[in-house]
Design a protein around this motif. Structure first.
Motif, PDB file in Angstrom:
ATOM      1  N   UNK A 313       0.752  -1.351  -0.009  1.00 47.82           N
ATOM      2  CA  UNK A 313      -0.138   0.211  -0.102  1.00 47.82           C
ATOM      3  C   UNK A 313       0.842   1.122   0.044  1.00 47.82           C
ATOM      4  N   UNK A 314       1.929   1.052   0.801  1.00 45.13           N
ATOM      5  CA  UNK A 314       2.871   2.325   0.703  1.00 45.13           C
ATOM      6  C   UNK A 314       3.618   2.616  -0.483  1.00 45.13           C
ATOM      7  N   UNK A 315       3.910   1.378  -1.408  1.00 45.01           N
ATOM      8  CA  UNK A 315       4.548   1.494  -2.593  1.00 45.01           C
ATOM      9  C   UNK A 315       5.919   0.646  -2.600  1.00 45.01           C
ATOM     10  N   UNK A 316       5.990   0.087  -1.407  1.00 42.29           N
ATOM     11  CA  UNK A 316       7.639  -0.950  -1.266  1.00 42.29           C
ATOM     12  C   UNK A 316       7.294  -1.885  -2.104  1.00 42.29           C
ATOM     13  N   UNK A 317       8.580  -2.521  -2.677  1.00 38.43           N
ATOM     14  CA  UNK A 317       8.403  -3.924  -3.268  1.00 38.43           C
ATOM     15  C   UNK A 317       9.430  -4.680  -2.540  1.00 38.43           C
ATOM     16  N   UNK A 318       9.022  -6.171  -2.464  1.00 40.11           N
ATOM     17  CA  UNK A 318       9.946  -6.995  -1.738  1.00 40.11           C
ATOM     18  C   UNK A 318      10.836  -7.489  -2.935  1.00 40.11           C
ATOM     19  N   UNK A 319      12.329  -7.249  -2.385  1.00 39.40           N
ATOM     20  CA  UNK A 319      13.396  -7.485  -3.361  1.00 39.40           C
ATOM     21  C   UNK A 319      14.138  -8.485  -2.841  1.00 39.40           C
ATOM     22  N   UNK A 320      14.079  -8.968  -1.914  1.00 37.12           N
ATOM     23  CA  UNK A 320      15.071 -10.203  -1.280  1.00 37.12           C
ATOM     24  C   UNK A 320      14.595 -11.032   0.045  1.00 37.12           C
ATOM     25  N   UNK A 321      14.667 -12.172  -0.042  1.00 37.54           N
ATOM     26  CA  UNK A 321      14.328 -13.147   1.148  1.00 37.54           C
ATOM     27  C   UNK A 321      15.621 -13.968   1.376  1.00 37.54           C
ATOM     28  N   UNK A 322      15.630 -14.256   2.804  1.00 33.82           N
ATOM     29  CA  UNK A 322      16.767 -15.161   3.124  1.00 33.82           C
ATOM     30  C   UNK A 322      16.251 -15.922   4.531  1.00 33.82           C
ATOM     31  N   UNK A 323      16.492 -17.198   4.927  1.00 35.91           N
ATOM     32  CA  UNK A 323      16.145 -17.930   6.014  1.00 35.91           C
ATOM     33  C   UNK A 323      17.223 -17.690   7.103  1.00 35.91           C
ATOM     34  N   UNK A 324      17.048 -17.278   8.366  1.00 36.78           N
ATOM     35  CA  UNK A 324      17.943 -16.886   9.397  1.00 36.78           C
ATOM     36  C   UNK A 324      17.342 -17.607  10.754  1.00 36.78           C
ATOM     37  N   UNK A 325      18.034 -17.454  11.768  1.00 32.13           N
ATOM     38  CA  UNK A 325      17.766 -17.729  13.339  1.00 32.13           C
ATOM     39  C   UNK A 325      18.241 -16.578  13.987  1.00 32.13           C
ATOM     40  N   UNK A 326      17.574 -15.887  14.778  1.00 29.63           N
ATOM     41  CA  UNK A 326      17.803 -14.933  15.958  1.00 29.63           C
ATOM     42  C   UNK A 326      16.948 -14.661  16.668  1.00 29.63           C
ATOM     43  N   UNK A 327      17.183 -13.905  17.888  1.00 26.86           N
ATOM     44  CA  UNK A 327      16.310 -13.908  18.780  1.00 26.86           C
ATOM     45  C   UNK A 327      15.862 -14.842  19.487  1.00 26.86           C
ATOM     46  N   UNK A 328      16.466 -16.089  19.223  1.00 23.37           N
ATOM     47  CA  UNK A 328      15.721 -17.522  19.764  1.00 23.37           C
ATOM     48  C   UNK A 328      14.884 -17.966  18.827  1.00 23.37           C
ATOM     49  N   UNK A 329      14.765 -17.561  17.642  1.00 23.79           N
ATOM     50  CA  UNK A 329      13.405 -18.099  16.563  1.00 23.79           C
ATOM     51  C   UNK A 329      14.110 -18.069  15.158  1.00 23.79           C
ATOM     52  N   UNK A 330      13.368 -19.124  14.472  1.00 23.30           N
ATOM     53  CA  UNK A 330      13.506 -19.218  13.147  1.00 23.30           C
ATOM     54  C   UNK A 330      12.678 -18.418  12.379  1.00 23.30           C
ATOM     55  N   UNK A 331      13.248 -17.580  11.399  1.00 22.50           N
ATOM     56  CA  UNK A 331      12.524 -16.382  10.376  1.00 22.50           C
ATOM     57  C   UNK A 331      13.132 -16.246   9.107  1.00 22.50           C
TER      58      UNK A 331
END
Length: 340
Positions: A313-331
């Motif tokens: 809605x604000x006009x941003x576009x998703x350009x990259x994704x990468x799996x990681x683990x931090x703050x005690x959680x997978x994301x």
């Protein structure tokens, strides 16, 4: 439907960026589940405790001959130069017959007088007499003294917690139209401590994130203070009636002069559903354009899919994704960009 956003960036091994927004309603609200018996018990227990504490149970409020309802009607009369009986009934949800008896008592005691309404000659406006104003001032002063006595017994921390909780009750239960509008202001001394603590507390409670998240936010807040450039950077604090409701930061990219970063966007649970998150993001985008940036970037994780709709809605576009683990959680990290 409430949606939430968690924005996080970790640049290589040394720098990180975090942005959070869990507020905007992008779909019709979900019907709340039925109240559990335990919830009802806690609600009623609080009501019993509070009514006893502020002295509403005795027949006369504040050691006067007037009941709580009568004092509340007196307050409405004092807050208006002239008001109709039906307007008082509507405001306080009072039965017309019950209100009529109260007003008759006031009139017999010479506390009020009736005058023909200037806007409608068929209506009679109610106004306090000098005697009525004196009575209101006396009850109002007693009420102030009672509040002072309660608050002065509390430590600063407990007092702040109490007032914050009271505001939360009002925000949760009051009709939208009756709430004061929020304002967006720049940061003041003390705001950074709030930013850090609320990020840590909310995300530990709602997502189970560990203390590394708090450390990250603390570092970002410290960087903003020590490296602040007022021409190109800004922090906004959302506030209503002195209570902080949310925040957001826009800072310049360390390597690219034409690029800004959106960071640490947060909306309090009590303020979700007001469009505040969207307003904070729009404020960042508007300032970025004014400051001469060509691009705004942000990092998010995939914990709440409704975030994608917000950025789109604000006009941003998703350009990259990468799996990681931090703050005690997978994301999964997501990089979003907005070309200005």
């Amino acid at each position: 439907m409430e949606s939430g956003v968690v924005l996080a960036e970790v640049d290589k091994l040394t720098e990180s960026t975090i942005v959070i927004d869990r507020e905007i309603n992008v779909m019709p609200a979900v019907i709340p589940p039925p109240a559990q018996n335990s919830d009802v018990d806690r609600f009623r227990s609080f009501n019993r405790f509070y009514t006893h504490m502020i002295g509403t149970l005795p027949e006369g409020l504040l050691n006067s001959e007037y009941s709580l309802t009568e004092a509340r009607v007196l307050y409405e009369l004092a807050m208006h130069q002239g008001i109709l009986a039906r307007e008082i009934a509507d405001e306080l949800s009072l039965d017309a017959g019950y209100l009529s008896r109260i007003l008759r008592k006031f009139e017999n005691a010479a506390l009020i007088r009736k005058t023909v309404s200037e806007s409608d000659a068929r209506q009679m406006e109610l106004k306090l007499t000098s005697k009525g104003k004196a009575l209101f001032d006396e009850l109002n002063e007693r009420s102030n003294q009672q509040a002072e006595q309660v608050l002065e017994k509390l430590t600063p921390g407990k007092r702040s917690s109490l007032l914050h909780s009271m505001s939360g009750i009002v925000n949760a239960m009051a009709p939208e139209r009756s709430l004061s509008p929020y304002v967006l202001r720049q940061n003041r001394p003390g705001d950074m401590g709030w930013v850090i603590s609320r990020h840590a507390e909310l995300y530990a409670k709602e997502h189970g994130w560990d203390e590394h998240f708090e450390a990250l936010v603390a570092n970002l807040a410290a960087d903003f203070i020590t490296k602040y450039d007022p021409r190109l950077e800004r922090c906004w604090i959302a506030e209503r009636d002195g209570e902080r409701l949310g925040c957001v930061f826009l800072v310049r990219h360390r390597d690219e002069a034409a690029t800004a970063r959106l960071r640490m966007l947060l909306v309090e649970p009590s303020a979700r559903g007001l469009g505040l998150g969207k307003a904070l993001v729009q404020e960042c985008v508007s300032f970025a354009r004014t400051a001469g940036y060509k691009r705004v970037i942000l990092w998010t994780v995939n914990l709440l899919s409704a975030a994608q709709h917000i950025y789109q809605q604000a006009g941003f576009k998703l350009v990259q994704e990468q799996a990681t683990h931090r703050f005690g959680a997978d994301m999964i990290d997501q990089t979003w960009e907005l070309e200005l």
